[in-house]
Structure formats: C-alpha cells, structure tokens
Design a protein around this motif. Structure first.
Motif, PDB file in Angstrom:
ATOM      1  N   LYS A  85       0.783  -1.144   0.093  1.00  0.00           N
ATOM      2  CA  LYS A  85      -0.096   0.036   0.079  1.00  0.00           C
ATOM      3  C   LYS A  85       0.805   1.393   0.032  1.00  0.00           C
ATOM      4  O   LYS A  85       1.883   1.309   0.635  1.00  0.00           O
ATOM      5  CB  LYS A  85      -0.751  -0.127   1.115  1.00  0.00           C
ATOM      6  CG  LYS A  85      -1.954   0.999   1.337  1.00  0.00           C
ATOM      7  CD  LYS A  85      -2.957   0.952   2.225  1.00  0.00           C
ATOM      8  CE  LYS A  85      -4.137   2.162   2.268  1.00  0.00           C
ATOM      9  NZ  LYS A  85      -5.160   2.188   3.302  1.00  0.00           N
ATOM     10  N   SER A 132      -5.214   0.177  -9.974  1.00  0.00           N
ATOM     11  CA  SER A 132      -5.483   1.258  -9.427  1.00  0.00           C
ATOM     12  C   SER A 132      -6.037   2.313 -10.452  1.00  0.00           C
ATOM     13  O   SER A 132      -6.901   3.214 -10.282  1.00  0.00           O
ATOM     14  CB  SER A 132      -4.282   1.972  -8.968  1.00  0.00           C
ATOM     15  OG  SER A 132      -3.877   1.357  -7.787  1.00  0.00           O
ATOM     16  N   LYS A 189      -9.864   1.974 -11.093  1.00  0.00           N
ATOM     17  CA  LYS A 189     -10.643   2.688 -10.038  1.00  0.00           C
ATOM     18  C   LYS A 189     -10.532   4.228 -10.184  1.00  0.00           C
ATOM     19  O   LYS A 189     -11.643   5.036  -9.970  1.00  0.00           O
ATOM     20  CB  LYS A 189     -10.050   2.439  -8.796  1.00  0.00           C
ATOM     21  CG  LYS A 189     -10.072   0.977  -8.460  1.00  0.00           C
ATOM     22  CD  LYS A 189      -9.824   0.573  -6.817  1.00  0.00           C
ATOM     23  CE  LYS A 189     -10.139  -0.897  -6.687  1.00  0.00           C
ATOM     24  NZ  LYS A 189      -9.672  -1.174  -5.222  1.00  0.00           N
ATOM     25  N   LYS A 191       2.903   3.577 -10.439  1.00  0.00           N
ATOM     26  CA  LYS A 191       1.932   2.960  -9.315  1.00  0.00           C
ATOM     27  C   LYS A 191       1.838   3.922  -8.204  1.00  0.00           C
ATOM     28  O   LYS A 191       0.803   4.252  -7.719  1.00  0.00           O
ATOM     29  CB  LYS A 191       2.544   1.657  -9.082  1.00  0.00           C
ATOM     30  CG  LYS A 191       1.724   1.076  -7.774  1.00  0.00           C
ATOM     31  CD  LYS A 191       2.471   0.008  -7.163  1.00  0.00           C
ATOM     32  CE  LYS A 191       1.686  -0.745  -5.771  1.00  0.00           C
ATOM     33  NZ  LYS A 191       1.567   0.406  -4.836  1.00  0.00           N
ATOM     34  N   CYS A 194      -0.302   6.918  -9.294  1.00  0.00           N
ATOM     35  CA  CYS A 194      -1.605   6.437  -9.666  1.00  0.00           C
ATOM     36  C   CYS A 194      -2.404   6.257  -8.125  1.00  0.00           C
ATOM     37  O   CYS A 194      -3.390   6.722  -7.878  1.00  0.00           O
ATOM     38  CB  CYS A 194      -1.699   5.360 -10.346  1.00  0.00           C
ATOM     39  SG  CYS A 194      -3.599   5.016 -10.931  1.00  0.00           S
ATOM     40  N   ASP A 195      -1.812   5.575  -7.116  1.00  0.00           N
ATOM     41  CA  ASP A 195      -2.135   5.425  -5.947  1.00  0.00           C
ATOM     42  C   ASP A 195      -2.308   6.603  -5.096  1.00  0.00           C
ATOM     43  O   ASP A 195      -3.277   6.948  -4.359  1.00  0.00           O
ATOM     44  CB  ASP A 195      -1.109   4.697  -4.909  1.00  0.00           C
ATOM     45  CG  ASP A 195      -1.196   2.960  -5.586  1.00  0.00           C
ATOM     46  OD1 ASP A 195      -2.154   2.601  -6.442  1.00  0.00           O
ATOM     47  OD2 ASP A 195      -0.206   2.205  -5.128  1.00  0.00           O
ATOM     48  N   LEU A 255      -5.501   8.414  -6.647  1.00  0.00           N
ATOM     49  CA  LEU A 255      -6.511   7.756  -6.049  1.00  0.00           C
ATOM     50  C   LEU A 255      -7.036   7.966  -4.797  1.00  0.00           C
ATOM     51  O   LEU A 255      -8.426   7.929  -4.261  1.00  0.00           O
ATOM     52  CB  LEU A 255      -6.600   5.949  -6.343  1.00  0.00           C
ATOM     53  CG  LEU A 255      -7.677   5.096  -6.177  1.00  0.00           C
ATOM     54  CD1 LEU A 255      -8.938   5.659  -7.018  1.00  0.00           C
ATOM     55  CD2 LEU A 255      -7.439   3.655  -6.454  1.00  0.00           C
ATOM     56  N   GLN A 256      -6.127   7.641  -3.878  1.00  0.00           N
ATOM     57  CA  GLN A 256      -6.208   7.688  -2.421  1.00  0.00           C
ATOM     58  C   GLN A 256      -6.854   8.828  -1.936  1.00  0.00           C
ATOM     59  O   GLN A 256      -7.829   9.197  -1.258  1.00  0.00           O
ATOM     60  CB  GLN A 256      -5.314   7.159  -1.544  1.00  0.00           C
ATOM     61  CG  GLN A 256      -4.962   5.853  -1.730  1.00  0.00           C
ATOM     62  CD  GLN A 256      -3.736   5.338  -0.797  1.00  0.00           C
ATOM     63  OE1 GLN A 256      -3.604   5.573   0.396  1.00  0.00           O
ATOM     64  NE2 GLN A 256      -2.647   4.811  -1.359  1.00  0.00           N
TER      65      GLN A 256
END
Length: 292
Positions: A2, A39, A42, A252, A255-256, A259-260
């Motif tokens: 994560k 990810s 989403k 990654k 993008c994470d 998104l978060q």
C-alpha cells in the motif's frame, strides 16, 4: 503493497539530496504493472463521477529532469480514462503570443473545466526553474523592470513564488483540486536513459545535444527545484516527490496517491434522477421494449 501519500508529501524543509530515487519497498515489474492496472481502473471510475457531478476539476502537474519519465507515466496512469474528460498540455518554449502576456496567461487558458481532469506535463513551474537557471530568457518577456540579467534579484523570484501560490489558491477556492508531482531521478539513471536514446535507433529522435548542455547544469537545477518545491508546497496544493529511477513503481505510486486522495472527496457522487423521472423508469423501459 500500500502506498501512503504522506510518505511522499514535500515539506518546507525538503532536501532533494537526501531523498531516495528508488523506493525502499519495490514490486517486480510484472507486479507493479498489475497493481497499476487495478488502481487506474478505479481512478477512471472516479473520473466518471467527477464528470457527472460537474462541480469540480482536477489539475495534475508533473515536473522532473529530462528523461524522468513524465510522458510514459502520463500514458500509463491515465490509459483507462474517457478521452472526453481529460486533456494534457505540455508547455514548451513560449510563443511570441504567449510572451506578449503575463507568464501565467498560457496556463490559465489551459486549465480544466468543471468535471474534467487536466494534466500539465511541464508546468507553470518552468517559470521559476528554466528561467532561473537561464535568467537571460526573462528578457524575452519584456518585463517593465528587467532590462538585463543584473536586474533579476531574489526579490523577483520571491514575487513569482507568491504569484504561483496565489494562482493555485485561486484554483482550489473555485473547485479545482491541484496535485503536483516531482519525479525524482538520479543523475546516474539519467545518464543510462540518455545512452539508451543514443544506442537504440528507434529512440534516436528523442535525443538532442541540448540534453547534454542541460545535464551539465544538474546541480543548479536541483537547487532551483528544491527551493521551488519548498516555497510552494501548501496544504491546498501539495507537492509529492516520487522516486523515479524505477518507472513501473513511479507510475504505481502516482496513481495510488491520486486515487487515495480523491477517494476522500465523498461529496463527489453520481447525480440522482429527479423524482418524476425516477418514478417513470419502468414506463420508459416498457416504451422502448414495445416500440414498433
């Protein structure tokens, strides 16, 4: 694995020289690609909600040294987006028309409208980075109090940092979420990527002799990036410093983070049908099924 956005968020005391250019925890290339795919799907779902909600916009800014991977990152992170809801701008050397306006003008007119994502691949920060390394470029802006390089003082840059902060604050106050990413590349990895451009015929077109001239100014660019980031990272428009030597991991992580952070915007939802339309859905279905 994560991603914690806070781990990458810059502060007023950020020092690039002590930050990693490779993440401490890494996935394999295959694993990173799979995680990114999950990810970004989403993130694309959020884009649909943003478009339908139509009250906010998202501006994503990317900066980094040459070969830091900005273009490929944009391609991979936003691959699943509906093209109607996203637009990218890559700001090059200002045109004669752009130079006839204030330096922020060309960025204002490229901003995303409500419901849309905007991507700045190279951004308004070029005006406190490239022009700071090459202050002679400022003479082309025909500024009233700048007649020679000697007129460019620290007070001038302080003014520009304040203007940029005010620009971003205005955007946020009017409904645009602003994310700024610095792709933190090592000098050794840049060397490897430039050599790859020279060795592979299909990559030759990407190479310019100016790449080597700018590389010779690496330390000066790092100083300017460090000050620009520390002076303009704010609660409303934060900078995130992403290790960029490993391209799949950098994609990654970006993008994470997007998104978060965007998933915390719980008020952005799909609009509901009005009571009259909602009450007649079965009637409308029947009309379509039974039409001749």
């Amino acid at each position: 694995m994560k991603t914690n956005p806070t781990d990458y968020k810059a502060s007023k005391s950020t020092k690039l020289s002590v930050l990693e250019t490779v993440p401490k925890e890494r996935l394999t290339k295959k694993e990173a690609k799979a995680a990114l795919a999950k990810s970004r799907r989403k993130l694309a779902e959020f884009q649909t909600k943003l478009f339908a909600h139509d009250k906010h916009a998202v501006l994503v800014c990317f900066q980094g040294m040459d070969t830091s991977g900005k273009d490929s990152l944009v391609r991979e992170v936003f691959k699943d987006f509906n093209v109607r809801g996203v637009i990218q701008h890559s700001f090059k050397v200002p045109t004669e028309l752009e130079l006839s306006h204030g330096y922020l003008w060309r960025h204002y007119i490229a901003l995303p409208s409500k419901g849309h994502f905007g991507i700045f691949n190279r951004t308004h920060y070029e005006n406190v980075l490239v022009t700071r390394v090459h202050p002679e470029y400022l003479l082309s802006e025909h500024l009233p109090d700048i007649n020679s390089v000697d007129d460019v003082t620290q007070e001038f840059w302080d003014m520009r940092f304040e203007q940029i902060n005010n620009f971003e604050k205005e955007l946020v106050q009017n409904g645009t979420y602003v994310f700024k990413f610095f792709l933190n590349l090592s000098k050794e990895e840049q060397k490897n990527r430039l050599l790859r451009r020279l060795r592979l015929p299909e990559k030759n077109w990407k190479f310019s002799s100016s790449d080597l001239k700018e590389r010779a100014l690496w330390d000066r660019y790092q100083e300017c990036y460090e000050e620009a980031i520390s002076r303009t990272t704010t609660d409303f428009a934060p900078w995130y410093i992403v290790p960029a030597d490993d391209k799949p991991m950098a994609r990654k992580i970006v993008c994470d983070i997007l998104l978060q952070e965007l998933e915390t915007k719980k008020h952005i939802v799909m609009p509901q049908l009005d009571d009259d339309t909602a009450g007649k859905l079965e009637e409308y279905k029947s009309m379509l099924v039974n039409e001749k």
